[in-house]
Design a protein around this motif. Sequence first.
Motif, PDB file in Angstrom:
ATOM      1  N   GLY A  32       0.568  -1.033  -0.089  1.00  0.00           N
ATOM      2  CA  GLY A  32      -0.052  -0.089   0.000  1.00  0.00           C
ATOM      3  C   GLY A  32       0.895   1.499   0.018  1.00  0.00           C
ATOM      4  O   GLY A  32       0.373   2.326   0.122  1.00  0.00           O
ATOM      5  N   ALA A  33       2.095   1.091  -0.236  1.00  0.00           N
ATOM      6  CA  ALA A  33       3.077   2.298   0.056  1.00  0.00           C
ATOM      7  C   ALA A  33       3.075   3.046  -1.384  1.00  0.00           C
ATOM      8  O   ALA A  33       2.614   2.557  -2.398  1.00  0.00           O
ATOM      9  N   ALA A  34       3.266   4.362  -1.247  1.00  0.00           N
ATOM     10  CA  ALA A  34       3.326   5.241  -2.495  1.00  0.00           C
ATOM     11  C   ALA A  34       4.425   4.499  -3.509  1.00  0.00           C
ATOM     12  O   ALA A  34       5.393   4.060  -3.217  1.00  0.00           O
ATOM     13  N   PRO A  35       3.932   4.485  -4.946  1.00  0.00           N
ATOM     14  CA  PRO A  35       4.945   3.890  -5.883  1.00  0.00           C
ATOM     15  C   PRO A  35       6.235   4.465  -5.664  1.00  0.00           C
ATOM     16  O   PRO A  35       7.237   3.753  -5.848  1.00  0.00           O
ATOM     17  N   ALA A  36       6.468   5.845  -5.465  1.00  0.00           N
ATOM     18  CA  ALA A  36       7.805   6.249  -5.149  1.00  0.00           C
ATOM     19  C   ALA A  36       8.747   5.739  -4.183  1.00  0.00           C
ATOM     20  O   ALA A  36       9.826   5.465  -4.120  1.00  0.00           O
ATOM     21  N   LEU A  37       7.898   5.507  -3.168  1.00  0.00           N
ATOM     22  CA  LEU A  37       8.797   4.736  -1.847  1.00  0.00           C
ATOM     23  C   LEU A  37       9.148   3.500  -2.139  1.00  0.00           C
ATOM     24  O   LEU A  37      10.096   2.957  -1.787  1.00  0.00           O
ATOM     25  N   THR A  38       8.297   2.562  -3.008  1.00  0.00           N
ATOM     26  CA  THR A  38       8.602   1.417  -3.397  1.00  0.00           C
ATOM     27  C   THR A  38       9.747   1.423  -4.261  1.00  0.00           C
ATOM     28  O   THR A  38      10.788   0.583  -4.173  1.00  0.00           O
TER      29      THR A  38
END
Length: 172
Positions: free
Chosen positions: A6-12
Amino acid sequence: MDTLTGAAPALTDVAAAVRASLRTSTDWTDAARLVADGLRGRLPGPEILTPAQRLGDPGKVAGHLLYSEPDGSFSITAVVWRPGQATRIHDHITWCVVGVLQGVEHEELYDADLNRAGVSDNLPGEVTGFAPPGDIHRIMNTGAETAISLHVYGTDLSRVGSSARRYYEEQR
C-alpha cells in the motif's frame, strides 16, 4: 513500518533502489556511495508525506519513519525542517544518504577536533552520502520555506530509535 504494501509507488522505487545498491556494496563507505548513486534521479517529491506531515513541527525538526527493511539493513525516513530549525552537531551509528525533496538544507561538516571542515547548501534533487568515521555534521534550514529531505540509514530505526551516535558541543 516493515512492509511496503500500500506504499506510494515512489517509496517502493526508493526501497528497490536501496536494496539493489546494497547487494554490491563492500563496506559502509561503499554502501553510502552506491545508495546515493542509486537514488539520484529517483527521489520522490514532497508529496510522499501527507499534507499534515509536510507542515512540520514548530517546536522541533520532525522526522517520519516511512519504511524499515524487514532484515534490518536500512530505513527510510523523511525529515521536515521549518525555517531556522537545526540539528545539534552529531555523528552517526551507520552510513546515511540524504536527498533533498524541497527547500534548501544547509550542512556544516566538522573534523574530529570539531573544526569546521566544510559547508554546503543542498538543493532539491541533490543527494549526498557519508559513513563513519568522518561524518560529524549539523544540518539546518537557513531558508524562508520549509525544507523536506529523505534520509536512508543503514539500520532499522524502528529498533534502534535514532541514527545519532553522539552529540558534540560547538567550539567557540
